[in-house]
Design a protein around this motif. Structure first.
Motif, PDB file in Angstrom:
ATOM      1  N   GLU A  51      93.808  43.541  31.285  1.00  0.00           N
ATOM      2  CA  GLU A  51      93.148  42.946  32.446  1.00  0.00           C
ATOM      3  C   GLU A  51      93.663  43.480  33.790  1.00  0.00           C
ATOM      4  N   PRO A  52      94.992  43.593  34.006  1.00  0.00           N
ATOM      5  CA  PRO A  52      95.453  44.139  35.296  1.00  0.00           C
ATOM      6  C   PRO A  52      95.049  45.603  35.491  1.00  0.00           C
ATOM      7  N   ASN A  53      95.149  46.396  34.402  1.00  0.00           N
ATOM      8  CA  ASN A  53      94.790  47.807  34.508  1.00  0.00           C
ATOM      9  C   ASN A  53      93.294  47.986  34.733  1.00  0.00           C
ATOM     10  N   GLN A  54      92.496  47.147  34.090  1.00  0.00           N
ATOM     11  CA  GLN A  54      91.041  47.208  34.279  1.00  0.00           C
ATOM     12  C   GLN A  54      90.675  46.877  35.724  1.00  0.00           C
ATOM     13  N   MET A  55      91.342  45.884  36.283  1.00  0.00           N
ATOM     14  CA  MET A  55      91.075  45.497  37.667  1.00  0.00           C
ATOM     15  C   MET A  55      91.413  46.638  38.619  1.00  0.00           C
ATOM     16  N   LEU A  56      92.555  47.289  38.380  1.00  0.00           N
ATOM     17  CA  LEU A  56      92.966  48.392  39.243  1.00  0.00           C
ATOM     18  C   LEU A  56      91.989  49.569  39.124  1.00  0.00           C
ATOM     19  N   VAL A  57      91.555  49.864  37.907  1.00  0.00           N
ATOM     20  CA  VAL A  57      90.613  50.962  37.692  1.00  0.00           C
ATOM     21  C   VAL A  57      89.305  50.707  38.430  1.00  0.00           C
ATOM     22  N   GLU A  58      88.810  49.493  38.387  1.00  0.00           N
ATOM     23  CA  GLU A  58      87.550  49.167  39.061  1.00  0.00           C
ATOM     24  C   GLU A  58      87.665  49.372  40.577  1.00  0.00           C
ATOM     25  N   VAL A  59      88.838  49.016  41.139  1.00  0.00           N
ATOM     26  CA  VAL A  59      89.061  49.218  42.576  1.00  0.00           C
ATOM     27  C   VAL A  59      89.117  50.710  42.900  1.00  0.00           C
ATOM     28  N   LEU A  60      89.856  51.467  42.085  1.00  0.00           N
ATOM     29  CA  LEU A  60      90.020  52.898  42.337  1.00  0.00           C
ATOM     30  C   LEU A  60      88.713  53.663  42.171  1.00  0.00           C
ATOM     31  N   ILE A  61      87.921  53.281  41.171  1.00  0.00           N
ATOM     32  CA  ILE A  61      86.638  53.960  40.943  1.00  0.00           C
ATOM     33  C   ILE A  61      85.671  53.718  42.106  1.00  0.00           C
ATOM     34  N   ALA A  62      85.681  52.495  42.637  1.00  0.00           N
ATOM     35  CA  ALA A  62      84.817  52.188  43.784  1.00  0.00           C
ATOM     36  C   ALA A  62      85.196  53.074  44.975  1.00  0.00           C
ATOM     37  N   GLN A  63      86.510  53.246  45.215  1.00  0.00           N
ATOM     38  CA  GLN A  63      86.969  54.124  46.295  1.00  0.00           C
ATOM     39  C   GLN A  63      86.580  55.572  46.006  1.00  0.00           C
ATOM     40  N   PHE A  64      86.704  55.966  44.754  1.00  0.00           N
ATOM     41  CA  PHE A  64      86.418  57.343  44.357  1.00  0.00           C
ATOM     42  C   PHE A  64      84.947  57.693  44.593  1.00  0.00           C
ATOM     43  N   LYS A  65      84.052  56.758  44.314  1.00  0.00           N
ATOM     44  CA  LYS A  65      82.625  56.993  44.531  1.00  0.00           C
ATOM     45  C   LYS A  65      82.320  57.191  46.020  1.00  0.00           C
ATOM     46  N   VAL A  66      82.984  56.432  46.869  1.00  0.00           N
ATOM     47  CA  VAL A  66      82.796  56.586  48.314  1.00  0.00           C
ATOM     48  C   VAL A  66      83.252  57.973  48.753  1.00  0.00           C
ATOM     49  N   LEU A  67      84.392  58.423  48.205  1.00  0.00           N
ATOM     50  CA  LEU A  67      84.902  59.753  48.544  1.00  0.00           C
ATOM     51  C   LEU A  67      83.938  60.850  48.086  1.00  0.00           C
ATOM     52  N   LEU A  68      83.407  60.732  46.872  1.00  0.00           N
ATOM     53  CA  LEU A  68      82.472  61.734  46.358  1.00  0.00           C
ATOM     54  C   LEU A  68      81.226  61.822  47.235  1.00  0.00           C
ATOM     55  N   LYS A  69      80.712  60.671  47.661  1.00  0.00           N
ATOM     56  CA  LYS A  69      79.529  60.673  48.532  1.00  0.00           C
ATOM     57  C   LYS A  69      79.869  61.266  49.901  1.00  0.00           C
ATOM     58  N   GLY A  70      81.072  60.970  50.394  1.00  0.00           N
ATOM     59  CA  GLY A  70      81.496  61.523  51.677  1.00  0.00           C
ATOM     60  C   GLY A  70      81.628  63.035  51.624  1.00  0.00           C
ATOM     61  N   ILE A  71      82.196  63.546  50.536  1.00  0.00           N
ATOM     62  CA  ILE A  71      82.334  64.997  50.363  1.00  0.00           C
ATOM     63  C   ILE A  71      80.958  65.651  50.286  1.00  0.00           C
ATOM     64  N   GLU A  72      80.032  64.994  49.604  1.00  0.00           N
ATOM     65  CA  GLU A  72      78.667  65.522  49.509  1.00  0.00           C
ATOM     66  C   GLU A  72      78.008  65.595  50.889  1.00  0.00           C
ATOM     67  N   GLN A  73      78.214  64.566  51.708  1.00  0.00           N
ATOM     68  CA  GLN A  73      77.652  64.568  53.063  1.00  0.00           C
ATOM     69  C   GLN A  73      78.261  65.684  53.918  1.00  0.00           C
ATOM     70  N   LEU A  74      79.577  65.867  53.787  1.00  0.00           N
ATOM     71  CA  LEU A  74      80.235  66.931  54.536  1.00  0.00           C
ATOM     72  C   LEU A  74      79.753  68.307  54.073  1.00  0.00           C
ATOM     73  N   ASP A  75      79.518  68.456  52.767  1.00  0.00           N
ATOM     74  CA  ASP A  75      79.007  69.726  52.243  1.00  0.00           C
ATOM     75  C   ASP A  75      77.669  70.083  52.882  1.00  0.00           C
ATOM     76  N   LYS A  76      76.823  69.087  53.026  1.00  0.00           N
ATOM     77  CA  LYS A  76      75.510  69.325  53.639  1.00  0.00           C
ATOM     78  C   LYS A  76      75.660  69.706  55.107  1.00  0.00           C
ATOM     79  N   ALA A  77      76.549  68.997  55.810  1.00  0.00           N
ATOM     80  CA  ALA A  77      76.766  69.284  57.230  1.00  0.00           C
ATOM     81  C   ALA A  77      77.369  70.679  57.419  1.00  0.00           C
ATOM     82  N   ILE A  78      78.317  71.039  56.553  1.00  0.00           N
ATOM     83  CA  ILE A  78      78.952  72.364  56.626  1.00  0.00           C
ATOM     84  C   ILE A  78      77.928  73.458  56.349  1.00  0.00           C
ATOM     85  N   LYS A  79      77.109  73.261  55.341  1.00  0.00           N
ATOM     86  CA  LYS A  79      76.084  74.259  54.996  1.00  0.00           C
ATOM     87  C   LYS A  79      75.116  74.460  56.157  1.00  0.00           C
ATOM     88  N   SER A  80      74.721  73.351  56.772  1.00  0.00           N
ATOM     89  CA  SER A  80      73.786  73.423  57.892  1.00  0.00           C
ATOM     90  C   SER A  80      74.404  74.134  59.094  1.00  0.00           C
TER      91      SER A  80
END
Length: 420
Positions: free
Chosen positions: A240-269
């Motif tokens: 249970e504690p490890n599952q809770m931590l993973v859910e928090v980290l994955i949510a942060q990770f998804k935000v980072l992936l979307k941010g990197i994707e946005q920066l990739d588009k801006a850099i390409k442009s």
């Protein structure tokens, strides 16, 4: 680089910066007087101070030295044409202070005074902050921020990977790449082995297909592995504690992936509008991530560097040679823009896969017993010289022409490549 001397300026100013205020030491060049003041770190206060200098020294240049190369203070002052900004290495200021203040005493006004002295005595050795075009400065920040976010994503990936190994290691085997939305969504939907084992086969297949994973053999292998998987532990005190931590980290990770994707588009442009794009696209192994970084590394001001050695030293690629008596040794250049050096080193590593001579050079040095990192730095040193020539002459890199040039010079590198 353009040379400067004290006679070019009406006044020399040292700034010891801080978060909320800045200590100023002002020294008119044809006077022995020093004036000290403090300004608040507010846009209005900085503007008022800069304009007051213009009124007191009309139609004259003003030299300012600071321990910064970028940041809010530099951004605020760089827009004024009557100010010329110099940067002093913080370690230089600290060692200068130690040399003349054995007691170790330090205060902000005295540091501002030390910077003025360094500027007065060694102006020709200091770096002048000469802003590139708006487009280059924007692209520069974008590529640097992207690299920072990528490193953050690597750190997060390592954290949730270590956490998953504590209670749910099987999911790491089901997905080869962790920096994908399918992996993140899978963890969010089924954050434990017990939950995914309850899922129906069709539910799993629908999930994979909705994430564009259409390889039936891979999907079936995953489903079989899910059904046959044995829990590492059934201890809720672990799960249970490890599952809770993973859910928090994955949510942060998804935000980072979307941010990197946005920066990739801006850099390409932003990158595709640059006239020098054709030069950096021609470099072996540069690709969509490193080509913009290399373009930013050189910039668009052809007068910024007199020759390639200036850039090699500034980027920290050229080694430092020290001599004492009959001994001589070289070492890593400690003071340099880290991101700039990282750009050249990373690209040199990639170029081995795409450039015949770069691979031959790597193998040649490796056969001599040189370590990997030393070879890559040495290769980056050579590449800077080559690209500098392309940049100066507005000529795309051509591997075949370079190999022909090596052949004409009777380069031992080609002989090694043929015999090895």
């Amino acid at each position: 680089m353009k040379g400067y001397n004290v006679d070019n300026f009406a006044v020399l100013i040292g700034i010891d910066w801080a978060d909320k205020k800045h200590d100023i030491c002002e020294h008119p060049t044809h006077s022995e007087k020093y004036h000290y003041s403090i300004i608040k770190h507010k846009p209005e206060a900085l503007h008022e101070w800069a304009m007051s200098l213009k009124q007191r020294y009309p139609n004259q240049k003003i030299a300012i030295v600071c321990e910064l190369k970028k940041g809010p203070l530099i951004y605020a002052l760089a827009k004024y044409d009557h100010l010329t900004l110099f940067t002093a290495n913080p370690s230089t200021v600290a060692k200068y202070r130690e040399a003349f203040t054995p007691s170790g005493a330090k205060d902000d006004p005295s540091d501002a005074f030390i910077q003025v002295e360094i500027l007065a005595l060694h102006m020709n050795k200091l770096t002048v902050i000469e802003p590139e075009s708006v487009a280059i400065r924007s692209l520069s920040q974008l590529v640097e921020y992207r690299r920072s976010l990528v490193q953050d994503s690597v750190d997060l990936s390592n954290k949730f990977t270590a956490t998953l190994k504590n209670y749910y290691p099987q999911v790491l085997e089901w997905f080869g790449e962790k920096d994908t939305m399918i992996f993140c969504d899978f963890i969010q939907k089924w954050p434990s082995l017990a939950k995914v084992k309850k899922a129906r086969k069709q539910t799993l297949l629908d999930f994979f297909n909705n994430h564009n994973s259409h390889y039936s053999d891979i999907n079936n292998a995953r489903i079989i592995s899910i059904k046959n998987a044995m829990p590492l532990t059934e201890d809720k005190g672990v799960i249970e504690p490890n599952q809770m931590l993973v859910e928090v980290l994955i949510a942060q990770f998804k935000v980072l992936l979307k941010g990197i994707e946005q920066l990739d588009k801006a850099i390409k442009s932003a990158y595709k509008t640059q006239r020098d794009k054709v030069i950096f696209d021609s470099l072996p192994g540069a690709g969509p991530q490193l080509a913009p970084r290399l373009l930013v590394a050189f910039g668009c001001n052809r007068d910024r560097y007199y020759d390639a050695s200036e850039l090699q030293k500034y980027a920290g690629i050229a080694p430092v040679i020290e001599r004492s008596g009959k001994k001589m040794w070289t070492h890593w250049r400690y003071s340099c823009p880290t991101f700039l050096r990282q750009t050249f080193v990373e690209w040199a590593g990639f170029s081995i896969r795409y450039s015949f001579w770069a691979k031959a050079y790597y193998e040649q040095q490796k056969s001599k017993g040189k370590p990997h990192n030393s070879i890559i730095r040495s290769l980056a040193f050579k590449w800077i010289r080559i690209v500098f020539r392309c940049w100066k002459t507005n000529t795309p890199y051509d591997e075949s022409k370079y190999l022909e040039a090596l052949k004409r010079r009777g380069s031992p590198l080609l002989k090694f490549a043929i015999t090895s």
